[in-house]
Design a protein around this motif. Structure first.
Motif, mmCIF file in Angstrom:
data_model
loop_
_atom_site.group_PDB
_atom_site.id
_atom_site.type_symbol
_atom_site.label_atom_id
_atom_site.label_comp_id
_atom_site.label_asym_id
_atom_site.label_seq_id
_atom_site.Cartn_x
_atom_site.Cartn_y
_atom_site.Cartn_z
ATOM 1 N N ILE A 1 0.871 -1.181 0.000
ATOM 2 C CA ILE A 1 0.000 0.000 0.000
ATOM 3 C C ILE A 1 0.906 1.229 0.000
ATOM 4 C CG2 ILE A 1 -1.766 1.265 1.279
ATOM 5 C CD1 ILE A 1 -2.461 -1.535 2.567
ATOM 6 N N SER A 2 0.736 2.098 -0.990
ATOM 7 C CA SER A 2 1.639 3.240 -1.155
ATOM 8 C C SER A 2 1.075 4.542 -0.619
ATOM 9 C CB SER A 2 2.010 3.409 -2.634
ATOM 10 O OG SER A 2 2.839 2.350 -3.043
ATOM 11 N N THR A 3 -0.146 4.511 -0.113
ATOM 12 C CA THR A 3 -0.740 5.700 0.496
ATOM 13 C C THR A 3 -0.894 5.460 1.996
ATOM 14 O OG1 THR A 3 -2.855 4.771 -0.208
ATOM 15 C CG2 THR A 3 -1.972 6.579 -1.518
ATOM 16 N N VAL A 4 -1.152 6.531 2.726
ATOM 17 C CA VAL A 4 -1.332 6.413 4.168
ATOM 18 C C VAL A 4 -2.580 5.575 4.437
ATOM 19 C CG1 VAL A 4 -1.783 7.663 6.303
ATOM 20 C CG2 VAL A 4 -0.224 8.624 4.599
ATOM 21 N N LEU A 5 -2.438 4.581 5.306
ATOM 22 C CA LEU A 5 -3.547 3.678 5.586
ATOM 23 C C LEU A 5 -4.523 4.349 6.551
ATOM 24 C CD1 LEU A 5 -4.543 0.873 4.886
ATOM 25 C CD2 LEU A 5 -3.332 -0.016 6.866
ATOM 26 N N GLY A 6 -5.755 4.539 6.100
ATOM 27 C CA GLY A 6 -6.774 5.186 6.922
ATOM 28 C C GLY A 6 -7.904 5.673 6.033
ATOM 29 N N GLU A 7 -8.819 6.438 6.598
ATOM 30 C CA GLU A 7 -9.930 6.952 5.814
ATOM 31 C C GLU A 7 -9.453 8.074 4.903
ATOM 32 O OE1 GLU A 7 -13.190 8.089 8.229
ATOM 33 O OE2 GLU A 7 -13.430 6.122 9.172
ATOM 34 N N GLY A 8 -9.870 8.001 3.642
ATOM 35 C CA GLY A 8 -9.471 9.027 2.690
ATOM 36 C C GLY A 8 -10.200 8.834 1.379
ATOM 37 N N GLY A 9 -9.932 9.714 0.417
ATOM 38 C CA GLY A 9 -10.590 9.629 -0.879
ATOM 39 C C GLY A 9 -10.223 8.372 -1.635
ATOM 40 N N ILE A 10 -8.916 8.127 -1.761
ATOM 41 C CA ILE A 10 -8.436 6.937 -2.462
ATOM 42 C C ILE A 10 -7.266 6.318 -1.715
ATOM 43 C CG2 ILE A 10 -9.129 7.731 -4.772
ATOM 44 C CD1 ILE A 10 -6.107 8.349 -5.238
ATOM 45 N N SER A 11 -7.023 5.045 -2.005
ATOM 46 C CA SER A 11 -5.797 4.367 -1.602
ATOM 47 C C SER A 11 -5.175 3.767 -2.847
ATOM 48 C CB SER A 11 -6.082 3.258 -0.582
ATOM 49 O OG SER A 11 -6.414 3.785 0.671
ATOM 50 N N ILE A 12 -3.850 3.600 -2.827
ATOM 51 C CA ILE A 12 -3.150 3.029 -3.976
ATOM 52 C C ILE A 12 -2.356 1.813 -3.526
ATOM 53 C CG2 ILE A 12 -1.403 3.417 -5.752
ATOM 54 C CD1 ILE A 12 -2.147 6.381 -5.694
ATOM 55 N N ILE A 13 -2.580 0.689 -4.213
ATOM 56 C CA ILE A 13 -1.766 -0.515 -4.001
ATOM 57 C C ILE A 13 -0.835 -0.615 -5.191
ATOM 58 C CG2 ILE A 13 -1.745 -3.029 -3.805
ATOM 59 C CD1 ILE A 13 -4.901 -1.259 -2.898
ATOM 60 N N ARG A 14 0.459 -0.600 -4.938
ATOM 61 C CA ARG A 14 1.454 -0.654 -6.014
ATOM 62 C C ARG A 14 1.985 -2.073 -6.145
ATOM 63 N NH1 ARG A 14 6.247 3.491 -5.434
ATOM 64 N NH2 ARG A 14 4.767 4.898 -6.423
ATOM 65 N N VAL A 15 2.070 -2.573 -7.383
ATOM 66 C CA VAL A 15 2.594 -3.916 -7.670
ATOM 67 C C VAL A 15 3.698 -3.756 -8.700
ATOM 68 C CG1 VAL A 15 2.001 -6.282 -8.310
ATOM 69 C CG2 VAL A 15 0.231 -4.775 -7.346
ATOM 70 N N SER A 16 4.890 -4.323 -8.420
ATOM 71 C CA SER A 16 6.039 -4.148 -9.309
ATOM 72 C C SER A 16 6.745 -5.480 -9.534
ATOM 73 C CB SER A 16 7.018 -3.128 -8.714
ATOM 74 O OG SER A 16 8.138 -2.958 -9.559
ATOM 75 N N GLY A 17 7.079 -5.748 -10.786
ATOM 76 C CA GLY A 17 7.779 -6.983 -11.143
ATOM 77 C C GLY A 17 7.275 -7.520 -12.460
ATOM 78 N N ASP A 18 7.950 -8.534 -12.996
ATOM 79 C CA ASP A 18 7.584 -9.022 -14.328
ATOM 80 C C ASP A 18 6.216 -9.703 -14.366
ATOM 81 O OD1 ASP A 18 8.321 -11.234 -12.882
ATOM 82 O OD2 ASP A 18 9.729 -12.032 -14.356
ATOM 83 N N LYS A 19 5.672 -10.104 -13.200
ATOM 84 C CA LYS A 19 4.348 -10.739 -13.170
ATOM 85 C C LYS A 19 3.253 -9.773 -12.699
ATOM 86 C CE LYS A 19 6.081 -15.429 -12.281
ATOM 87 N NZ LYS A 19 7.503 -15.102 -12.262
ATOM 88 N N ALA A 20 3.572 -8.499 -12.565
ATOM 89 C CA ALA A 20 2.627 -7.533 -11.999
ATOM 90 C C ALA A 20 1.324 -7.483 -12.790
ATOM 91 C CB ALA A 20 3.264 -6.144 -11.945
ATOM 92 N N LEU A 21 1.411 -7.362 -14.117
ATOM 93 C CA LEU A 21 0.200 -7.247 -14.936
ATOM 94 C C LEU A 21 -0.624 -8.535 -14.879
ATOM 95 C CD1 LEU A 21 -1.349 -5.340 -16.771
ATOM 96 C CD2 LEU A 21 -0.082 -6.276 -18.714
ATOM 97 N N LYS A 22 0.051 -9.675 -14.938
ATOM 98 C CA LYS A 22 -0.650 -10.962 -14.901
ATOM 99 C C LYS A 22 -1.387 -11.149 -13.578
ATOM 100 C CE LYS A 22 0.170 -15.951 -15.150
ATOM 101 N NZ LYS A 22 1.200 -17.005 -15.253
ATOM 102 N N ILE A 23 -0.731 -10.785 -12.453
ATOM 103 C CA ILE A 23 -1.330 -10.958 -11.125
ATOM 104 C C ILE A 23 -2.584 -10.103 -10.966
ATOM 105 C CG2 ILE A 23 -0.959 -10.428 -8.663
ATOM 106 C CD1 ILE A 23 1.973 -11.365 -9.096
ATOM 107 N N VAL A 24 -2.487 -8.827 -11.329
ATOM 108 C CA VAL A 24 -3.632 -7.926 -11.163
ATOM 109 C C VAL A 24 -4.734 -8.268 -12.159
ATOM 110 C CG1 VAL A 24 -4.393 -5.522 -11.160
ATOM 111 C CG2 VAL A 24 -2.157 -6.108 -10.219
ATOM 112 N N SER A 25 -4.347 -8.665 -13.365
ATOM 113 C CA SER A 25 -5.335 -9.029 -14.381
ATOM 114 C C SER A 25 -6.205 -10.199 -13.926
ATOM 115 C CB SER A 25 -4.632 -9.379 -15.695
ATOM 116 O OG SER A 25 -5.570 -9.621 -16.721
#
Length: 459
Positions: free
Chosen positions: A10-34
């Motif tokens: 999780i790349s944003t501050v964990l708590g109540e807010g407008g949005i949160s961002i989960i960042r995924v990096s690596g050669d399988k990133a697209l396959k995993i999220v897809s």
């Protein structure tokens, strides 16, 4: 690029807010999220174009339930922060939704990132050097606009550029020395001890110019550690409240009210100043107050600056003199507080104190606080605070520069005493190695790991 596991955090501050961002990096990133994503008309991410965003939902694989409505963006290697394939899931802000999506990403093949691992990968993949990587966390932790601007300049490679220029000079000297020593029969320009000495002195001058503002740079990055000291009931907590413009500390007429250390930051012309309000220093039989006094003395020993508060409405006593004696070897400013109540302190006693900075103030009315700020600027920044000439803000970088200077000094001694250029080249090479620690070119792996372990998760 190096081969790594696919990581997520999780790349944003964990708590109540407008949005949160989960960042995924690596050669399988697209396959995993897809595998977790369902777009309009059941569309996945297999055909998503790099640097675009797709709207859809994250689905729990085991049950098929919808976890959240999301926007997913895709950055293709090497044009991403980590120089790897990177996918970012933008979901609604909130602890439960964010954590559940991260859990599904991990179940689908990613692993939780270590602190600073995204930035570490950017470094290991050659997208940034170590000084630029360190600037990332400095931007995050910046407490004033000035410290942020300094960190941003470093993140753009300002430090690396200057250091690499000096390293190239040293490398050129070593190359000429080794060519002269190894190939004496060739028709090469002769390198003499006098010539090397002149070149080395030029390098030492460059290093010293960078080091000149290192102390100011450290303060801009880390803040000026300032401790307010004095005997009980002289107005230390009132001063803290006046500087902060809020009632942060409890103020009463009862001596010994402050039992613990209170720390807050203020901004003086862009410099983050950590103000520490301490318990009044005196001999006491109260167990809790005694602990507070010991903490006060600890903070004094750690401080860059002491603000010594004396009560202008009373004469100096033994308690005042004991505190003065305790701080006499530190940088300090004397505040004669309670100027609104009239003066009883003997001015001759004040003149004998070892300080050029004596200010009459009233923490109650705010009188003299601007003068206090001027004294701080004069003591540490020669009256003007600016980041344009400050290059080094990191203590690790400063230490590497000092070691490089020492190696150059040893080389100059060898040249002066023996005229042996081959002996001097060993120390010159050491200086080159010392400077390489700043950019990460010559730094050991365990130290690199230690640097990145101090980063926050998700960065």
């Amino acid at each position: 690029m190096k081969e790594f596991d696919t990581i997520a955090a999780i790349s944003t501050v964990l708590g109540e807010g407008g949005i949160s961002i989960i960042r995924v990096s690596g050669d399988k990133a697209l396959k995993i999220v897809s595998g977790l994503f369902r777009g309009v008309n059941e569309k996945k991410l297999d055909d998503i174009k790099p640097y675009t965003i797709r709207y859809g939902f994250i689905i729990e694989k085991d049950t098929g339930d919808t976890l959240d409505e999301v926007l997913v963006s895709y950055m293709k290697a090497p044009r991403s922060f980590t120089a790897e394939d990177t996918v970012e899931i933008n979901c609604h802000g909130g602890v439960v939704a964010t954590q559940r999506i991260l859990e599904e990403v991990v179940k689908n093949g990613a692993r939780i990132a270590e602190p600073g691992e995204f930035t570490k990968r950017a470094f290991l993949n050659g997208r940034i050097d170590l000084s630029q990587a360190e600037a990332v966390i400095d931007i995050i932790r910046a407490k004033t606009e000035l410290s942020m601007k300094s960190a941003v300049a470093q993140s753009k490679g300002k430090v690396s550029e200057e250091i690499n220029l000096i390293r190239n000079k040293l490398l050129e000297i070593v190359a000429h020395i080794e060519a002269t020593v190894d190939y004496p029969e060739d028709d090469l320009e002769e390198v003499t001890a006098d010539k090397v000495t002149m070149q080395l002195k030029d390098v030492v001058g460059d290093v010293n110019n960078i080091l000149k503002t290192a102390e100011e740079g450290k303060i801009i990055r880390e803040g000026l550690n300032t401790v307010i000291v004095g005997k009980p009931n002289v107005g230390k907590s009132s001063l803290l409240n006046s500087l902060l413009r809020e009632k942060r500390a409890i103020v009463t007429e009862i001596p010994g009210t402050t039992r613990d250390v209170i720390e807050e930051y203020i901004n003086i012309d862009g410099v983050p100043v950590k103000i520490v309000d301490t318990a009044g220093i005196r001999e006491t039989n109260d167990f809790v107050e005694k602990i507070g006094v010991e903490k006060s003395k600890e903070k004094i020993n750690e401080a860059d600056l002491i603000i010594l508060m004396l009560d202008l409405s009373r004469e100096l006593d033994n308690e005042d003199r004991e505190i003065i004696d305790y701080i006499k070897d530190k940088k300090y400013i004397i505040l004669l507080n309670k100027s609104d109540l009239g003066g009883k302190i003997n001015k001759e006693d004040i003149k004998n104190l070892n300080s050029n900075y004596i200010v009459e103030t009233s923490a109650k009315t705010g009188e003299g606080l601007d003068k206090l700020r001027e004294c701080i600027r004069e003591l540490f920044f020669k009256g003007e605070v600016t980041s344009k000439d400050i290059l080094i803000t990191n203590t690790r970088h400063k230490e590497a520069l000092i070691r490089a200077n020492e190696s150059c000094a040893q080389a100059l001694d060898a040249l002066k005493n023996t005229a042996a250029i081959d002996l001097a080249s060993i120390d010159i090479r050491n200086a080159w190695m010392n400077l390489g620690e700043i950019t990460g070119d010559t730094l050991e792996e365990d130290i690199i790991n230690k640097i990145f372990s101090e980063f926050c998760l998700g960065k």
